[in-house]
Design an enzyme around this catalytic site. Structure first.
Site, short mmCIF file in Angstrom:
data_model
loop_
_atom_site.label_atom_id
_atom_site.label_comp_id
_atom_site.label_asym_id
_atom_site.label_seq_id
_atom_site.Cartn_x
_atom_site.Cartn_y
_atom_site.Cartn_z
CG ASP A 6 -45.60 35.36 19.05
OD1 ASP A 6 -45.50 35.58 20.27
OD2 ASP A 6 -45.63 34.21 18.56
N GLY A 7 -43.42 37.67 20.11
CA GLY A 7 -41.98 37.65 20.32
C GLY A 7 -41.47 38.61 21.37
CB SER A 46 -55.19 35.31 23.07
OG SER A 46 -54.45 34.54 24.00
CG ASN A 73 -52.22 35.95 25.81
OD1 ASN A 73 -52.27 36.86 24.98
ND2 ASN A 73 -51.51 34.84 25.59
CD1 TRP A 74 -58.33 36.16 29.51
CD2 TRP A 74 -57.57 37.36 31.22
NE1 TRP A 74 -58.83 37.44 29.37
CE2 TRP A 74 -58.39 38.19 30.41
CE3 TRP A 74 -56.98 37.90 32.36
CZ2 TRP A 74 -58.62 39.53 30.72
CZ3 TRP A 74 -57.21 39.24 32.67
CH2 TRP A 74 -58.02 40.04 31.86
NE ARG A 130 -48.67 34.67 27.47
CZ ARG A 130 -48.11 35.48 26.58
NH1 ARG A 130 -47.71 36.70 26.94
NH2 ARG A 130 -47.95 35.10 25.32
NE ARG A 149 -48.78 28.48 18.17
CZ ARG A 149 -47.49 28.35 18.46
NH1 ARG A 149 -46.70 27.66 17.63
NH2 ARG A 149 -46.97 28.89 19.54
CB SER A 177 -52.46 31.93 17.83
OG SER A 177 -51.24 31.22 17.79
CD GLU A 229 -52.83 35.94 -0.36
OE1 GLU A 229 -51.76 35.31 -0.23
OE2 GLU A 229 -53.78 35.52 -1.05
#
Length: 236
Positions: free
Chosen positions: A20-21, A65, A68-69, A71, A191, A193, A204
């Protein structure tokens, strides 16, 4: 999970990554959003090398994901082009890295050119030792729903009544792969997601504020060090 004989540290055999990012990285640099995604792809190649050096056998990445479709069309189109570049133009690089590549998710939603290229790449890398699992057009809830549909078609009512967790796992897209002992999410979001909800029940988790394209080998090794010190009790 195993112990590294040299360092005596506990090393996860399978890890998951929520990369992410990319977009925030691009904004911070004053670059188009697309440049952030391109930088994220280059970081992935680095990360695979670090993982191999650490002795990790399977890396599961959350590349795109089901959500993401939704977007912007231009960004989705670019991400599809990036995936096309990965499985077609850059396939040789992945093969040289000697990772087995496996794609999971609602692959039927992908562009035709990519759907044709994916089985070819999977076949050409199937004998490699380490594995890269690409969760593409993936959603954990969708995975479970699809597993139930498949199971209900193949099993009788009485057979379904006898199914346990191990049996059910064989109907998931990740069948044949070990559940991740460690999942890392970059960018500071706290999160999960919809990423591997079934498989991550005893994983973990490690959340870092670092944006994915800026993630470093040094931070990765610190995360592995942190993992090695955690007590994993699995409810005991």
């Amino acid at each position: 999970m195993r112990e590294d004989n040299r360092s005596k540290k506990i090393i996860p055999e399978t890890i998951g990554i929520i990369m992410d990012g990319n977009r925030r990285f691009a904004r911070a640099k004053g670059l188009p959003l697309f440049k952030g995604h391109a930088a994220g792809f280059e970081k992935l190649k680095e990360f695979l090398r670090w993982s191999r050096e650490a002795g990790i056998r399977t890396v599961i990445i959350y590349a795109f994901s089901t959500e993401n479709w939704n977007r912007a069309k231009g960004e989705v189109n670019y991400l599809m082009k990036l995936l096309e570049r990965m499985v077609i133009d850059k396939a040789g690089e992945l093969k040289r890295e000697k990772f087995r590549v496996k794609f999971i998710g609602q692959l039927e939603r992908l562009p035709e050119k990519i759907k044709i290229a994916i089985p070819k790449l999977e076949e050409e890398t199937k004998h490699n030792k380490e594995t890269l699992v690409v969760a593409m057009s993936y959603g954990g809830r969708a995975e479970i729903v699809e597993a139930i549909k498949k199971l209900s078609k193949e099993k009788t009512k009485d057979e379904i009544a006898m199914i346990d967790e191990e049996d059910f796992g064989k109907y998931l897209w990740t069948a044949g792969f070990k559940d991740p002992e460690l999942i890392i999410r970059t960018s500071g979001e706290m999160r999960t997601s919809n990423f591997l909800p079934w498989q991550s029940v005893y994983s973990e988790w490690y959340f870092t504020k670092t944006l994915w394209p800026a993630f470093t080998k040094s931070e990765f090794l610190k995360i592995l060090e942190n993992f090695s010190k955690r007590e994993r009790r699995h409810g005991k």
